[in-house]
Design a protein around this motif. Structure first.
Motif, PDB file in Angstrom:
ATOM      1  N   THR A 177      42.660  35.561  32.036  1.00 40.69           N
ATOM      2  CA  THR A 177      42.153  36.130  33.285  1.00 40.69           C
ATOM      3  C   THR A 177      42.594  35.292  34.492  1.00 40.69           C
ATOM      4  N   LEU A 178      42.752  33.981  34.296  1.00 39.34           N
ATOM      5  CA  LEU A 178      43.263  33.131  35.371  1.00 39.34           C
ATOM      6  C   LEU A 178      44.700  33.506  35.714  1.00 39.34           C
TER       7      LEU A 178
ATOM      8  N   ASP B 228      48.599  41.185  32.222  1.00 39.12           N
ATOM      9  CA  ASP B 228      48.641  41.323  30.765  1.00 39.12           C
ATOM     10  C   ASP B 228      49.132  42.731  30.446  1.00 39.12           C
ATOM     11  N   ILE B 229      50.430  42.856  30.186  1.00 40.96           N
ATOM     12  CA  ILE B 229      50.976  44.193  29.950  1.00 40.96           C
ATOM     13  C   ILE B 229      50.772  44.647  28.503  1.00 40.96           C
ATOM     14  N   VAL B 230      50.356  43.746  27.618  1.00 42.98           N
ATOM     15  CA  VAL B 230      49.922  44.195  26.292  1.00 42.98           C
ATOM     16  C   VAL B 230      48.681  45.065  26.450  1.00 42.98           C
ATOM     17  N   ALA B 231      47.745  44.620  27.283  1.00 44.07           N
ATOM     18  CA  ALA B 231      46.532  45.404  27.511  1.00 44.07           C
ATOM     19  C   ALA B 231      46.862  46.743  28.154  1.00 44.07           C
TER      20      ALA B 231
ATOM     21  N   ALA C 183      46.875  42.103  44.191  1.00 40.81           N
ATOM     22  CA  ALA C 183      45.732  41.312  43.756  1.00 40.81           C
ATOM     23  C   ALA C 183      44.444  42.104  43.930  1.00 40.81           C
ATOM     24  N   SER C 184      43.582  42.012  42.941  1.00 42.75           N
ATOM     25  CA  SER C 184      42.267  42.651  43.000  1.00 42.75           C
ATOM     26  C   SER C 184      41.234  41.590  42.679  1.00 42.75           C
ATOM     27  N   PRO C 185      40.410  41.165  43.646  1.00 47.60           N
ATOM     28  CA  PRO C 185      39.522  40.011  43.448  1.00 47.60           C
ATOM     29  C   PRO C 185      38.634  40.129  42.227  1.00 47.60           C
ATOM     30  N   GLY C 186      38.187  41.342  41.910  1.00 46.52           N
ATOM     31  CA  GLY C 186      37.254  41.465  40.794  1.00 46.52           C
ATOM     32  C   GLY C 186      37.918  41.613  39.450  1.00 46.52           C
ATOM     33  N   ASN C 187      39.157  42.158  39.438  1.00 47.86           N
ATOM     34  CA  ASN C 187      39.772  42.513  38.162  1.00 47.86           C
ATOM     35  C   ASN C 187      41.163  41.938  37.980  1.00 47.86           C
ATOM     36  N   GLY C 188      41.497  40.900  38.673  1.00 47.19           N
ATOM     37  CA  GLY C 188      42.821  40.315  38.497  1.00 47.19           C
ATOM     38  C   GLY C 188      43.860  41.200  39.166  1.00 47.19           C
ATOM     39  N   ILE C 189      44.808  41.698  38.386  1.00 48.06           N
ATOM     40  CA  ILE C 189      45.876  42.522  38.926  1.00 48.06           C
ATOM     41  C   ILE C 189      45.569  43.981  38.655  1.00 48.06           C
ATOM     42  N   GLY C 190      45.615  44.802  39.678  1.00 53.14           N
ATOM     43  CA  GLY C 190      45.351  46.223  39.509  1.00 53.14           C
ATOM     44  C   GLY C 190      46.602  47.030  39.773  1.00 53.14           C
ATOM     45  N   VAL C 191      46.646  48.267  39.274  1.00 51.27           N
ATOM     46  CA  VAL C 191      47.788  49.150  39.463  1.00 51.27           C
ATOM     47  C   VAL C 191      47.445  50.168  40.536  1.00 51.27           C
TER      48      VAL C 191
END
Length: 653
Positions: free
Chosen positions: A500-501, A509-512, A607-615
Motif C-alpha cells: 500500500t505504501l 498493483d496491477i496483479v490486483a 494519486a488518490s489519498p484514500g486508496n493509493g492509485i486510482g484509475v
C-alpha cells in the motif's frame, strides 16, 4: 508334575493370548458400565481422568497395525446414546497388544487418559466380545463449524461430511499422507483484508473452516499415499483447489490438529479436478513484449562444474543428481513462460562469470538469452540474489544496469531499461526485487510480529519499499523517460504496508487490477495469497495489456518437487517428472505490454489519498487526459506505425 511345553510353542500361545480378543476379567456383557458420554464429559478434559472404568461400545475403526496408532476407536451403540449437547460419545482405545474388528460390541476396562489433545482409554484387561456385526449411525459435521467445541462434541466418533469440500493444502501429502480440507478456498487474511481487526476476523473464520483428511497411518513418507485413489503419482495428482466428496471417517484431535481418519475398508473419497493443470497463459493479442517474475526456490549450481553442492551456504540441491532434477523442471517452466524478460529470485549469488548460476540458466533457456550483469562480483552479501534475463532477439538493454543497497536485511534490487528491437521509442525499465521474509529469526522491536497479520519484519520491508521508490525516482539506469515495472517477491500480501505504501508512491498493483482480489501465487498453512508482484508507474500502466498467473507450483504437492530425501527409489520415480509442475513453490507472474494502443480501460493514473492509485476513465467521466500524456500517446502511436515489422521471436516451448 505338569509336562513342560516347548519354548517355541509356549511363546506362540502367549503371543496368541496377547493379540486375540477373548473373554477377560471384566464384568459380564450387559452389566452396568460407564457411558462414553460420562468419560468424555462437557469440558476440554475428562472428568474421569486417571480413573479405571468399564465401558461397552461398538468398534468403528481399527488402527492397531504396525503403521497405525496402536489402538482402535469405539462409539456408544445407538440404543444407549445420550445425545447430550456438546458431549462426544466416541473414544480412542489405546491397546498396543490388541487388534479389534469393526462392528464388534466390546466390553472394555482401562484407565482414562489425556493424550495428544484428546481423551483416550488405556486398555488394562483383555476385551470381551459381546456381539458382532453391529453398526452405529455416523454424526454429521459441516464446515465451517460455529466454534471448536462443535468438533470436540464429535471427538472419537464416526462422522460424515455431506458437503463437497475443497482441498486447501497438499504440503503434507507425501510426507504424512494428509490433506487439508475446507468449505471453499481459504485466503491469507492480509491478502484480502486490512491488517489488524479485519484480518484477525478472517483468520478466526479460517480456523473454523479446516479439517485434515489423514490416512490412518502414523508412518512418515508412506510407500503409498491413498489420495487420490488408488494412489498419488505425477500421473494421478491432487491439486489445491480440487474438490472432494464422500468424506467419512473418525474425527479426532492428534498433534494439536483436528483430523478425520478413514475407516479401513470404506470407499475412498471422490476427488474432482475442479482446478486442473493448464498450460502457461498465452500472450494476449497485440502484445509487444512479455515480462515474467519467477521465484525459482534456491537455484544453486554449486561450483558450476558439477560439484560444490556441499558448501555451507548451499540452500538448493544437495548433490548433482538432485540438481539435474531441479534444473530440468525449472527449464521446462522458464521456457514455457514465452517471455522476453524474466526477473528471477532465489538464484545462487555466485557472480556473473561463465560458471555462475545466472549465466548457466540464461545459456540453457536458449542461445539468444542473456543475463544482465551489474558489473560487480556479487549482488549483495546474501547467499541468494535476484537476476534479470532477456531475449536479445526481442529487446536490448538501454542505459546501464543499476542496483542499490536498501539495507542489510533486504536483497539488493536490480534494474535495467530495455528497448524493443526495431523501435527506439518503445522503452521500459524493469526492476526485480526480493524483500525480507516473514521468518521471525532475530526479529526485534517494531520488526517483531505485531499481531496484525503482517508477520515479522514488516517495518523493515516498509522501509525498503520507501527506499526503493526514492531510488527509482533518480532514474538509476540513466534513462529518465521510460516507464517502470517493479516485479518480484515482496514477501508482503496485497493489503500489507509495503504494497500500500508503494501504491501511494505511484506504483499500482496491477496483479490486483487484472487478476482480481482472489489472485494468488503462494499457499501457506492452507491459505492462498500472492507475494509475487508486478507494480507499474503512471508512465507504463497504460501499456499493460494483461497480467496473468500460471498456477504451476503453488497448487501442486511438494512431493512432486525435485528433492530425493526421505524417498526410496520407487517413490522418487512415482513423484518426479522432468516437467514444469512444482518446479518451485511460487507461481510466476506474467505481464503483457503493448505500445500499439493504450490498454483497454487503462485511463490516466492519479494519486488518490484514500486508496493509493486510482484509475480515471479517459472519456471525461472522472477527469480528462492531460495534454502532455495525450501528446505522448499520439507520438508513440505514430512511431509504431512508422516502425518496421518486428523480427520473428524464437520459440522455446
Amino acid at each position: 508334575m505338569s509336562p513342560t511345553l516347548p519354548n517355541a510353542l509356549l511363546s506362540g500361545l502367549l503371543l496368541a493370548a496377547s493379540t486375540t480378543l477373548a473373554v477377560a476379567a471384566t464384568a459380564p456383557c450387559g452389566s452396568p458400565s460407564t457411558l462414553i458420554a460420562d468419560v468424555q464429559g462437557a469440558s476440554a478434559t475428562s472428568p474421569l481422568a486417571g480413573r479405571t472404568v468399564e465401558i461397552e461400545a461398538v468398534v468403528t475403526a481399527d488402527f492397531s497395525g504396525a503403521d497405525g496408532f496402536m489402538g482402535f476407536f469405539v462409539q456408544q451403540d445407538d440404543a444407549r446414546r445420550q445425545h447430550r449437547a456438546g458431549v462426544s460419545e466416541g473414544l480412542f482405545i489405546y491397546a498396543p497388544r490388541h487388534a479389534a474388528r469393526a462392528g464388534d460390541l466390546l466390553r472394555l476396562a482401562g484407565t482414562v487418559e489425556e493424550r495428544y489433545g484428546q481423551t483416550q482409554l488405556a486398555l488394562s484387561d483383555m476385551p470381551t466380545v459381546c456381539a458382532t456385526g453391529r453398526t452405529v449411525t455416523p454424526a454429521s459435521v459441516t464446515l465451517p463449524v460455529s466454534n471448536e467445541a462443535a468438533l470436540a462434541a464429535r471427538e472419537g466418533m464416526l462422522v460424515s461430511l455431506p458437503q463437497t469440500l475443497t482441498v486447501n493444502d497438499t504440503h503434507e501429502l507425501g510426507r504424512y499422507g494428509s490433506l487439508l480440507l475446507g468449505h471453499g478456498r481459504l485466503r491469507i487474511p492480509t491478502a484480502v483484508a486490512a491488517p489488524g481487526r479485519d484480518a484477525a476476523q478472517l483468520a478466526a473464520a479460517n480456523a473454523l473452516n479446516r479439517l485434515v483428511l489423514d490416512d490412518g497411518s502414523s508412518q512418515q513418507n508412506p510407500a503409498v499415499v491413498p489420495y487420490p485413489a488408488p494412489a498419488l503419482s505425477t500421473a494421478n495428482p491432487v491439486r489445491t483447489g480440487n474438490t472432494v466428496s464422500g468424506v467419512r471417517g473418525v474425527l479426532e484431535k492428534r498433534y494439536g490438529t483436528w483430523r478425520l481418519q478413514p475407516v479401513p475398508g470404506d470407499a475412498p473419497p471422490r476427488f474432482t479436478a475442479t482446478n486442473p493443470r493448464h498450460a502457461a497463459p498465452a500472450r494476449t493479442a497485440g502484445t509487444d513484449v512479455r515480462v515474467a517474475a519467477f521465484n525459482v526456490l534456491n537455484y544453486f549450481n554449486g561450483n558450476g562444474q558439477g560439484g560444490g553442492f556441499n558448501a555451507p551456504d548451499n540452500r538448493g540441491a544437495r548433490n548433482a543428481a538432485e540438481f539435474d532434477r531441479q534444473e530440468a523442471k525449472l527449464l521446462a517452466a522458464l521456457r514455457a513462460l514465452d517471455a522476453d524478460v524474466i526477473g528471477l529470485m532465489e538464484v545462487e549469488n555466485n557472480g556473473y562469470g561463465p560458471h555462475s548460476a545466472v549465466q548457466r540458466l540464461a545459456a540453457l533457456i536458449g542461445p539468444d538469452w542473456r543475463a544482465v550483469d551489474p558489473g560487480m562480483p556479487r549482488l549483495g552479501t546474501d547467499a541468494i540474489a535476484v537476476a534479470l534475463l532477456y531475449n536479445q532477439r526481442a529487446v536490448k538493454p538501454l542505459g546501464m544496469p543499476a542496483t542499490t543497497v536498501l539495507d542489510m536485511r533486504n536483497r539488493q534490487p536490480l534494474a535495467q531499461t530495455f528497448q524493443l528491437i526495431g523501435n527506439m521509442s518503445q522503452t521500459f525499465t524493469v526492476v526485480v526485487n526480493h524483500l525480507k521474509s516473514k521468518s521471525c529469526a532475530d526479529a526485534d522491536g517494531a520488526d517483531r510480529d505485531q499481531g496484525d497479520g503482517q508477520g515479522c519484519w514488516n517495518t523493515t520491508r516498509s522501509r525498503a519499499a520507501q527506499a526503493l521508490a526514492d531510488w527509482l525516482g533518480t532514474s538509476p539506469t540513466g534513462v529518465a523517460d521510460a516507464g517502470t515495472l517493479v516485479i518480484g517477491d515482496l514477501n508482503s500480501y496485497a493489503s500489507e504496508d509495503p504494497v500500500t505504501l508503494l501504491a501511494r508512491l505511484g506504483y499500482e498493483d496491477i496483479v490486483a487490477r487484472f487478476a482480481g482480489r482472489d489472485a494468488y501465487t503462494y499457499v501457506f498453512d492452507g491459505q492462498a495469497g500472492y507475494l509475487d508482484y508486478a507494480l507499474a508507474d503512471a508512465a507504463l500502466a497504460p501499456r499493460i495489456r494483461a497480467v496473468s498467473i500460471w498456477h504451476v507450483n503453488a497448487d501442486e504437492p511438494v512431493a512432486f518437487a525435485y528433492a530425493q530425501a526421505y524417498r526410496n527409489a520407487a517413490q522418487q520415480e512415482r513423484y518426479y517428472a522432468p516437467d514444469a509442475w512444482r518446479a518451485s513453490d511460487h507461481d510466476p507472474v506474467l505481464v503483457d505490454l503493448s505500445w500499439r494502443e493504450a490498454a483497454p480501460d487503462a485511463g490516466r493514473l492519479e494519486a488518490s489519498p484514500g486508496n493509493g492509485i486510482g484509475v480515471t476513465e479517459p472519456d471525461g467521466g472522472g477527469g480528462s487526459v492531460g495534454l502532455a500524456a495525450l501528446l505522448g500517446i499520439m507520438l508513440a502511436a505514430c512511431a509504431t506505425l512508422a516502425a518496421p515489422a518486428r523480427q520473428t521471436r524464437q520459440s522455446f516451448r
